[in-house]
Design a protein around this motif. Structure first.
Motif, PDB file in Angstrom:
ATOM      1  N   UNK A   1       0.829  -1.197   0.000  1.00 23.60           N
ATOM      2  CA  UNK A   1       0.000   0.000   0.000  1.00 23.60           C
ATOM      3  C   UNK A   1       0.869   1.255   0.000  1.00 23.60           C
ATOM      4  N   UNK A   2       1.990   1.183   0.712  1.00 22.10           N
ATOM      5  CA  UNK A   2       2.881   2.338   0.791  1.00 22.10           C
ATOM      6  C   UNK A   2       3.479   2.654  -0.584  1.00 22.10           C
ATOM      7  N   UNK A   3       3.944   1.618  -1.276  1.00 22.34           N
ATOM      8  CA  UNK A   3       4.535   1.848  -2.604  1.00 22.34           C
ATOM      9  C   UNK A   3       3.459   2.290  -3.595  1.00 22.34           C
ATOM     10  N   UNK A   4       2.244   1.771  -3.450  1.00 19.52           N
ATOM     11  CA  UNK A   4       1.153   2.181  -4.322  1.00 19.52           C
ATOM     12  C   UNK A   4       0.866   3.674  -4.156  1.00 19.52           C
ATOM     13  N   UNK A   5       0.878   4.145  -2.915  1.00 21.07           N
ATOM     14  CA  UNK A   5       0.661   5.569  -2.670  1.00 21.07           C
ATOM     15  C   UNK A   5       1.742   6.402  -3.331  1.00 21.07           C
ATOM     16  N   UNK A   6       2.968   5.913  -3.290  1.00 21.71           N
ATOM     17  CA  UNK A   6       4.077   6.609  -3.957  1.00 21.71           C
ATOM     18  C   UNK A   6       3.840   6.664  -5.470  1.00 21.71           C
ATOM     19  N   UNK A   7       3.406   5.528  -6.053  1.00 18.86           N
ATOM     20  CA  UNK A   7       3.111   5.489  -7.497  1.00 18.86           C
ATOM     21  C   UNK A   7       1.980   6.456  -7.852  1.00 18.86           C
ATOM     22  N   UNK A   8       0.972   6.539  -6.963  1.00 18.32           N
ATOM     23  CA  UNK A   8      -0.193   7.383  -7.232  1.00 18.32           C
ATOM     24  C   UNK A   8       0.148   8.866  -7.319  1.00 18.32           C
ATOM     25  N   UNK A   9       1.274   9.239  -6.753  1.00 18.10           N
ATOM     26  CA  UNK A   9       1.685  10.638  -6.846  1.00 18.10           C
ATOM     27  C   UNK A   9       2.021  11.008  -8.296  1.00 18.10           C
ATOM     28  N   UNK A  10       2.441  10.012  -9.051  1.00 11.99           N
ATOM     29  CA  UNK A  10       2.727  10.231 -10.468  1.00 11.99           C
ATOM     30  C   UNK A  10       1.507   9.913 -11.324  1.00 11.99           C
ATOM     31  N   UNK A  11       0.905   8.746 -11.076  1.00 11.36           N
ATOM     32  CA  UNK A  11      -0.262   8.329 -11.849  1.00 11.36           C
ATOM     33  C   UNK A  11      -1.096   7.367 -11.010  1.00 11.36           C
ATOM     34  N   UNK A  12      -2.388   7.674 -10.911  1.00  9.07           N
ATOM     35  CA  UNK A  12      -3.329   6.809 -10.202  1.00  9.07           C
ATOM     36  C   UNK A  12      -4.372   6.309 -11.196  1.00  9.07           C
ATOM     37  N   UNK A  13      -4.402   5.017 -11.471  1.00 13.83           N
ATOM     38  CA  UNK A  13      -5.366   4.489 -12.451  1.00 13.83           C
ATOM     39  C   UNK A  13      -6.805   4.789 -12.052  1.00 13.83           C
ATOM     40  N   UNK A  14      -7.613   5.064 -13.054  1.00 10.67           N
ATOM     41  CA  UNK A  14      -9.042   5.214 -12.816  1.00 10.67           C
ATOM     42  C   UNK A  14      -9.816   4.650 -14.001  1.00 10.67           C
ATOM     43  N   UNK A  15     -11.083   4.329 -13.738  1.00 10.38           N
ATOM     44  CA  UNK A  15     -11.929   3.733 -14.765  1.00 10.38           C
ATOM     45  C   UNK A  15     -11.974   4.621 -16.002  1.00 10.38           C
ATOM     46  N   UNK A  16     -11.920   3.973 -17.188  1.00  5.93           N
ATOM     47  CA  UNK A  16     -11.959   4.613 -18.514  1.00  5.93           C
ATOM     48  C   UNK A  16     -10.618   5.185 -18.954  1.00  5.93           C
ATOM     49  N   UNK A  17      -9.567   5.023 -18.157  1.00  4.03           N
ATOM     50  CA  UNK A  17      -8.238   5.320 -18.681  1.00  4.03           C
ATOM     51  C   UNK A  17      -7.923   4.308 -19.778  1.00  4.03           C
ATOM     52  N   UNK A  18      -7.162   4.731 -20.765  1.00  2.00           N
ATOM     53  CA  UNK A  18      -6.796   3.860 -21.880  1.00  2.00           C
ATOM     54  C   UNK A  18      -5.291   3.628 -21.840  1.00  2.00           C
ATOM     55  N   UNK A  19      -4.891   2.363 -21.997  1.00  2.00           N
ATOM     56  CA  UNK A  19      -3.469   2.016 -21.969  1.00  2.00           C
ATOM     57  C   UNK A  19      -2.987   1.615 -23.356  1.00  2.00           C
ATOM     58  N   UNK A  20      -1.740   1.962 -23.627  1.00  2.00           N
ATOM     59  CA  UNK A  20      -1.078   1.532 -24.850  1.00  2.00           C
ATOM     60  C   UNK A  20       0.318   1.051 -24.486  1.00  2.00           C
ATOM     61  N   UNK A  21       0.668  -0.151 -24.933  1.00  3.30           N
ATOM     62  CA  UNK A  21       2.009  -0.679 -24.677  1.00  3.30           C
ATOM     63  C   UNK A  21       2.998   0.150 -25.480  1.00  3.30           C
ATOM     64  N   UNK A  22       3.956   0.782 -24.798  1.00  2.00           N
ATOM     65  CA  UNK A  22       4.883   1.686 -25.483  1.00  2.00           C
ATOM     66  C   UNK A  22       6.289   1.130 -25.603  1.00  2.00           C
ATOM     67  N   UNK A  23       6.540  -0.035 -25.060  1.00  2.00           N
ATOM     68  CA  UNK A  23       7.867  -0.632 -25.223  1.00  2.00           C
ATOM     69  C   UNK A  23       7.769  -2.147 -25.163  1.00  2.00           C
ATOM     70  N   UNK A  24       8.709  -2.797 -25.845  1.00  2.00           N
ATOM     71  CA  UNK A  24       8.721  -4.253 -25.870  1.00  2.00           C
ATOM     72  C   UNK A  24       8.149  -4.810 -27.160  1.00  2.00           C
ATOM     73  N   UNK A  25       8.105  -6.120 -27.245  1.00  4.19           N
ATOM     74  CA  UNK A  25       7.697  -6.797 -28.479  1.00  4.19           C
ATOM     75  C   UNK A  25       6.221  -6.624 -28.802  1.00  4.19           C
ATOM     76  N   UNK A  26       5.393  -6.240 -27.806  1.00  4.58           N
ATOM     77  CA  UNK A  26       3.948  -6.073 -28.048  1.00  4.58           C
ATOM     78  C   UNK A  26       3.556  -4.601 -28.136  1.00  4.58           C
ATOM     79  N   UNK A  27       4.518  -3.749 -28.503  1.00  6.44           N
ATOM     80  CA  UNK A  27       4.245  -2.323 -28.598  1.00  6.44           C
ATOM     81  C   UNK A  27       3.019  -2.074 -29.472  1.00  6.44           C
ATOM     82  N   UNK A  28       2.125  -1.180 -29.007  1.00  8.60           N
ATOM     83  CA  UNK A  28       0.909  -0.869 -29.753  1.00  8.60           C
ATOM     84  C   UNK A  28      -0.340  -1.546 -29.236  1.00  8.60           C
TER      85      UNK A  28
END
Length: 399
Positions: free
Chosen positions: A56-83
Motif C-alpha cells: 500500500x505504501x509503494x502504491x501511494x508513492x506510485x499514485x503521486x505520479x499516476x493513479x489508475x481510474x476507470x476509462x483510462x486507456x493504456x497503450x504498450x509503449x515498449x517491448x515486443x507487443x508495442x501498440x
C-alpha cells in the motif's frame, strides 16, 4: 452534420500521457495488483497475468505520479507487443509499470472511441514508425502525444461508433468462451476415454465394451519411418510435386495435405527420404519440438526431423492413434537425448508403450474425438471471421 476534425492525440486528453514507475518494485504475495505488458491480452487487462502485488505504501508513492481510474486507456509503449491497447473497466485499486502509457480522455472524448481509435491501422502504423529501433521497440510518450488523428466533433457520434465496436467485441468474447469450453470438454474426454497410467480400462466406456485394453509397443502396431533431405545444391531434386515436410510445419493443424517445399522423384530416390502413404501416416516430430503431430492426408515425405507412424488402417484407427499419441509426448521427451539438441531415435519411438482396445472401440473413440476437434476448428474459424469483420469496421468507421 457531423464533421471530423484533425487534431493531435494530446488534444483529446485531460493531461499529458504518463506511465508507472521506472524502477523495479518489490513484488509481494498480497497487496495492490501490479500489472505490465503481459497483462494486456486481446485488448483487455487480464489481472490473472499480473506481475504480483505491491505494498500500500509503494502504491501511494506510485499514485503521486499516476493513479489508475476507470476509462483510462493504456497503450504498450515498449517491448515486443508495442501498440497493444486496453481500457480500464474496474474501480478496484491497482497500478502499472513503466512499459504502459496511460491516456486519460477529456470530457469531449468518448473513452471507448479513443480505445478503438488506437487500434486502427492509421494509429498502429504511427506507433510502429515512431518506435525507436534497437533490441526492443520503444515509443516516446511525447511523440505519441503529437500523433495526428481525426475525431468527430460530436461526442454522441463518437459513442455510437464505440458502441457498435463494443458489441462486436462482446460477440468475439462470447465465441472465445465457447471455444474455451470446447477445449475443456476435449481435455476431459482425453482424460476419461483413455486409461490412466498403470490402468487398463478407461473411466468412460461405450456400451458392451468391458475387456481390458492391451499394452503394446508403438513399433508393434505401426511402422516407424524416418526422413531425409536431398542435396540442396542439386536443383533437379527440388521443386517437384512430392510433399516434403519439415518440423516447423507441424503442430498448428490436425491434418496436412501440402508442404511448403516439394521435392522431385529424383530427390526422393537420391536421399533417405521415404514416400509415406496419405491417410495412413501420422507425422511425429523427433527433434526440437518433440512430439508434434499431424495426420498426413496425401502422399508425402519428411526431412530427418521425424519418426513418422504408418499404420494398417484395417487394424488401427488413425484418429484414435493420433489422439492417444498426443498423450505420449511427455514419454517421448523423457526418452530423448543429444548434446546439441534433443532427439528421440527410431529405436526409442518404437519402444513407446500404449494401451490399445479392439479396433471397433478405437473407431468409436476416434469418431467422438474427431467430432469435438471439428467443432473446435469451426469455432476458431468463427472467431477469425468476426475478428476480420471488426478489423474492417475499424477502417470504415474512422477517418
Amino acid at each position: 452534420m457531423v464533421t471530423w476534425e484533425q487534431k493531435e492525440l494530446i488534444d483529446v486528453l485531460k493531461q499529458h500521457i504518463t506511465d508507472g514507475p521506472h524502477e523495479t518494485p518489490k513484488i509481494m504475495k498480497e497487496g495492490i495488483p501490479f500489472i505490465s505488458v503481459e497483462a494486456i491480452v486481446n485488448n483487455k487487462i487480464d489481472f490473472k497475468r499480473k506481475r504480483g502485488y505491491i505494498s500500500n505504501e509503494y502504491n501511494e508513492k506510485c499514485n503521486q505520479k499516476y493513479k489508475p481510474q476507470k476509462n483510462d486507456v493504456y497503450l504498450v509503449k515498449s517491448g515486443s507487443t508495442v501498440g497493444k491497447t486496453a481500457i480500464v473497466e474496474t474501480n478496484i485499486p491497482f497500478n502499472i509499470w513503466s512499459p504502459l502509457a496511460a491516456l486519460r480522455p477529456n470530457n469531449a472524448t468518448s473513452p471507448y472511441f479513443l480505445f478503438y481509435l488506437l487500434q486502427t491501422d492509421n494509429l498502429q502504423s504511427q506507433v510502429i514508425n515512431k518506435s525507436k529501433g534497437g533490441t526492443q521497440p520503444n515509443l516516446s510518450m511525447r511523440l505519441l502525444e503529437h500523433f495526428k488523428i481525426f475525431v468527430p466533433n460530436n461526442i454522441d457520434y463518437q459513442t455510437q461508433i464505440a458502441r457498435l465496436l463494443i458489441n462486436v467485441d462482446k460477440i468475439i468474447s462470447l465465441q472465445q468462451r465457447k471455444l474455451n469450453e470446447l477445449k475443456e470438454v476435449k481435455k476431459t474426454l482425453l482424460s476419461q476415454l483413455f486409461p490412466s497410467k498403470g490402468q487398463y480400462r478407461p473411466i468412460i466406456r461405450f456400451k458392451k465394451f468391458t475387456n481390458k485394453w492391451t499394452k503394446r509397443k508403438l513399433g508393434n502396431i505401426a511402422k516407424i519411418i524416418g526422413g531425409g533431405t536431398p542435396s540442396t545444391s542439386n536443383h533437379d531434386y527440388w521443386n517437384g510435386n512430392i510433399n516434403w515436410y519439415s518440423p516447423t510445419e507441424i503442430g498448428n493443424n490436425i491434418f496436412v495435405n501440402s508442404s511448403n517445399k516439394k521435392i522431385s522423384i529424383k530427390g526422393l530416390n537420391n536421399s533417405s527420404a521415404k514416400l509415406l502413404p496419405g491417410g495412413k501416416t501420422i507425422l511425429f516430430t523427433s527433434r526440437a519440438g518433440i512430439g508434434n503431430m499431424a495426420i498426413m492426408l496425401t502422399d508425402g515425405c519428411t526431412n530427418q526431423g521425424f519418426q513418422s507412424w504408418v499404420i494398417d488402417d484395417t487394424k488401427i484407427d488413425i484418429y484414435f492413434l493420433y489422439s492417444l499419441g498426443r498423450l505420449l509426448k511427455h514419454d517421448a521427451i523423457r526418452q530423448a537425448s543429444g548434446s546439441t539438441f534433443l532427439e528421440i531415435s527410431n529405436k526409442e519411438v518404437k519402444k513407446l508403450l500404449l494401451e490399445i482396445p479392439s479396433f471397433t472401440e478405437q473407431k468409436l473413440i476416434g469418431n467422438m474425438l474427431r467430432k469435438i476437434d471439428d467443432d473446435i476448428v469451426r469455432q476458431k474459424e468463427r472467431i477469425i471471421l468476426i475478428t476480420k469483420i471488426k478489423k474492417n469496421l475499424l477502417q470504415k468507421l474512422f477517418v
